[in-house]
Design an enzyme around this catalytic site. Structure first.
Site, PDB file in Angstrom:
ATOM      1  N   ASP A 183       4.792  -2.704   3.917  1.00  0.00           N
ATOM      2  CA  ASP A 183       3.488  -2.049   3.780  1.00  0.00           C
ATOM      3  C   ASP A 183       2.408  -3.112   3.889  1.00  0.00           C
ATOM      4  OD1 ASP A 183       1.745   0.216   3.137  1.00  0.00           O
ATOM      5  OD2 ASP A 183       1.376  -0.807   1.251  1.00  0.00           O
ATOM      6  N   SER A 184       1.195  -2.675   4.211  1.00  0.00           N
ATOM      7  CA  SER A 184       0.084  -3.623   4.282  1.00  0.00           C
ATOM      8  C   SER A 184      -0.260  -4.190   2.903  1.00  0.00           C
ATOM      9  CB  SER A 184      -1.145  -2.946   4.872  1.00  0.00           C
ATOM     10  OG  SER A 184      -1.511  -1.847   4.073  1.00  0.00           O
ATOM     11  N   CYS A 243       3.698   2.038   5.447  1.00  0.00           N
ATOM     12  CA  CYS A 243       2.263   2.079   5.707  1.00  0.00           C
ATOM     13  C   CYS A 243       1.970   3.109   6.806  1.00  0.00           C
ATOM     14  CB  CYS A 243       1.815   0.690   6.145  1.00  0.00           C
ATOM     15  SG  CYS A 243       0.115   0.574   6.712  1.00  0.00           S
ATOM     16  N   GLU A 298      -8.395   1.541  -5.399  1.00  0.00           N
ATOM     17  CA  GLU A 298      -8.105   0.186  -5.878  1.00  0.00           C
ATOM     18  C   GLU A 298      -9.008  -0.216  -7.029  1.00  0.00           C
ATOM     19  OE1 GLU A 298      -7.886  -2.471  -2.553  1.00  0.00           O
ATOM     20  OE2 GLU A 298      -5.833  -1.811  -2.165  1.00  0.00           O
ATOM     21  N   CYS A 328      -2.218   8.430   3.782  1.00  0.00           N
ATOM     22  CA  CYS A 328      -2.364   7.014   3.436  1.00  0.00           C
ATOM     23  C   CYS A 328      -1.762   6.872   2.046  1.00  0.00           C
ATOM     24  CB  CYS A 328      -3.842   6.601   3.438  1.00  0.00           C
ATOM     25  SG  CYS A 328      -4.149   4.952   2.726  1.00  0.00           S
ATOM     26  N   HIS A 381      -2.418   5.244  -0.428  1.00  0.00           N
ATOM     27  CA  HIS A 381      -3.333   5.127  -1.568  1.00  0.00           C
ATOM     28  C   HIS A 381      -3.843   6.487  -2.050  1.00  0.00           C
ATOM     29  CE1 HIS A 381      -3.645   0.865  -0.577  1.00  0.00           C
ATOM     30  NE2 HIS A 381      -4.325   0.683  -1.687  1.00  0.00           N
TER      31      HIS A 381
END
Lengths: 266, 266
Positions: free
Chosen positions: A10-11, A73, A153, A185, A187
């Site tokens: 993943d990134s 990702c 984040e 995504c 996140h």
């Protein structure tokens, strides 16, 4: 060969939600997770750069002997999959787009289906192609949500700022009356409550972590490369191990011991 | 030697505001600007990674023969300056922190001074040290504003979302009654109107671009390395040239012709 690890790339840290689903489903496997934390985010980069970084990251996992690669990702899945399959053939490579598209169609077989993702994923149209491959007539609407990653984040997952931003991105999508919304995504599931509040409970939110884990299990069974033994896991990161361990445990749902995190340079 | 270019390095496009100030002040110089667009942002990375990336980026400029290096990125200025000076000695290296601190003290000699910047700049405390080096007793309060960069990049520089985010970051700072507020990240001047609305017009906003250009001029005069001739400029970028040219013209205040933008790999 069966003892070789499953590599997950993943990134950054969002893909730990995919590792979490994999660990729940496959209790006897070894896992090695690479987060390219020094170079995140991938979602705003060009396809050329995403491909180059993805091949480098996957290469670091392949060097450590893996039997299967999971690209956790969405952005890398959307852009780099054919290049990764070619570069590391015959290694099986599983992306998160195909399982996400299948889950969306299961939730809303006739559509329309809405997809929210990074700029790069939206521009690459991978979800549109994956959904249309199964159901050519299903309507798909897409929206890039670049502020969702920094909001998640910073822990701003609920409250007036998160809601205003969500309305900004989602209100135009909802005008199309979709029945399912793909969280494209890793996140975005952190913002699930706010997203659900804005789109209403009649819209099914699709998170591809669980369906991706199912795809991995199917592929291991088919190739007869399931492992027997105790589960283990470790991590490779390109930026500071401390921050990865601290923030990552939110996504993984369990502590990340520092002695399992190895900093590497790509 | 006088014909050698002035090298400017930034993590991305924000540093173009510094190039703009330099071009206005130094009409006879050659400029070469490097934006590490593939690896931005620097502000959330660890000091080790910021130092490594900064040395690589500066090295690419040094290879093209420069007579002076301007580190236009606050984060790199905050963390990497001693390493850059050592790695490329005797090349003169100018950062944006020292001029910014001097401008803040000129605006508010007795303080207190507020500084907003990226996480890495705030944690590195470079503005605090630079202000205290001149005026040991001046109070300095700092605040990281991680959402300001994505807001600026998405063009959300005014309106309710930008104002709510600004209140979140700035209200606690304003409780300290500062007379000057340093915009310690090259993206923040894009949000100047909103910031000013939230903090009130009695607080002076300090943007270090103009004072940095003045420092560069002084250093060139002192070293007698000013150039005579027509101004020229070109760009090196690590990600797509097209996006750099398109978004960058907002920061530079003039068009960026594609034939002046060269993609490089660091």
């Amino acid at each position: 060969m069966n003892d070789a690890a499953i590599g997950i790339f993943d990134s950054g840290m969002g893909g730990l939600t995919v590792l979490r689903a994999l660990m729940a489903r496959l209790p006897n496997e070894n896992f090695i997770y690479l987060g390219d934390t020094a170079r995140l985010p991938y979602g705003t980069k060009s396809p050329e750069t995403i491909i180059r970084y993805s091949v480098q990251a996957a290469g670091a996992l392949v060097k450590r002997r893996i039997k299967l690669l999971v690209v956790a990702c969405n952005t890398a899945s959307s852009v780099a999959i054919p290049y990764l399959r070619e570069a590391f053939a015959p290694l099986p490579v599983i992306d998160v787009i195909t399982p996400g598209a299948e889950a969306a169609l299961a939730a809303s077989p006739k559509g329309p289906i809405a997809v929210i993702a990074t700029e790069a994923t939206v521009n690459g149209r991978a979800y549109v192609r994956a959904i249309r491959a199964h159901a050519a007539d299903v309507g798909v609407v897409q929206q890039a949500c670049p502020l969702f990653v920094p909001l998640a984040e910073e822990g701003l997952i609920e409250g007036p700022i998160a809601e205003l931003v969500a309305h900004r991105y989602l209100d135009p999508l909802m005008a199309q009356k979709p029945h399912a919304l793909v969280l494209g995504c890793t996140h975005y599931p952190a913002l699930k409550n706010t997203i659900s509040k804005v789109v209403g409970h009649e819209v099914t939110l699709v998170d591809s972590a669980a369906t991706t884990a199912l795809s991995v299990e199917k592929m291991l069974r088919k190739a007869e490369t399931m492992r027997e033994g105790e589960q283990s896991y470790s991590f490779l990161v390109t930026d500071l191990a401390e921050r990865f361990a601290r923030v990552g445990k939110i996504f993984l749902g369990r502590a990340i011991p520092m002695d399992l995190v190895e900093p590497i340079d790509l």
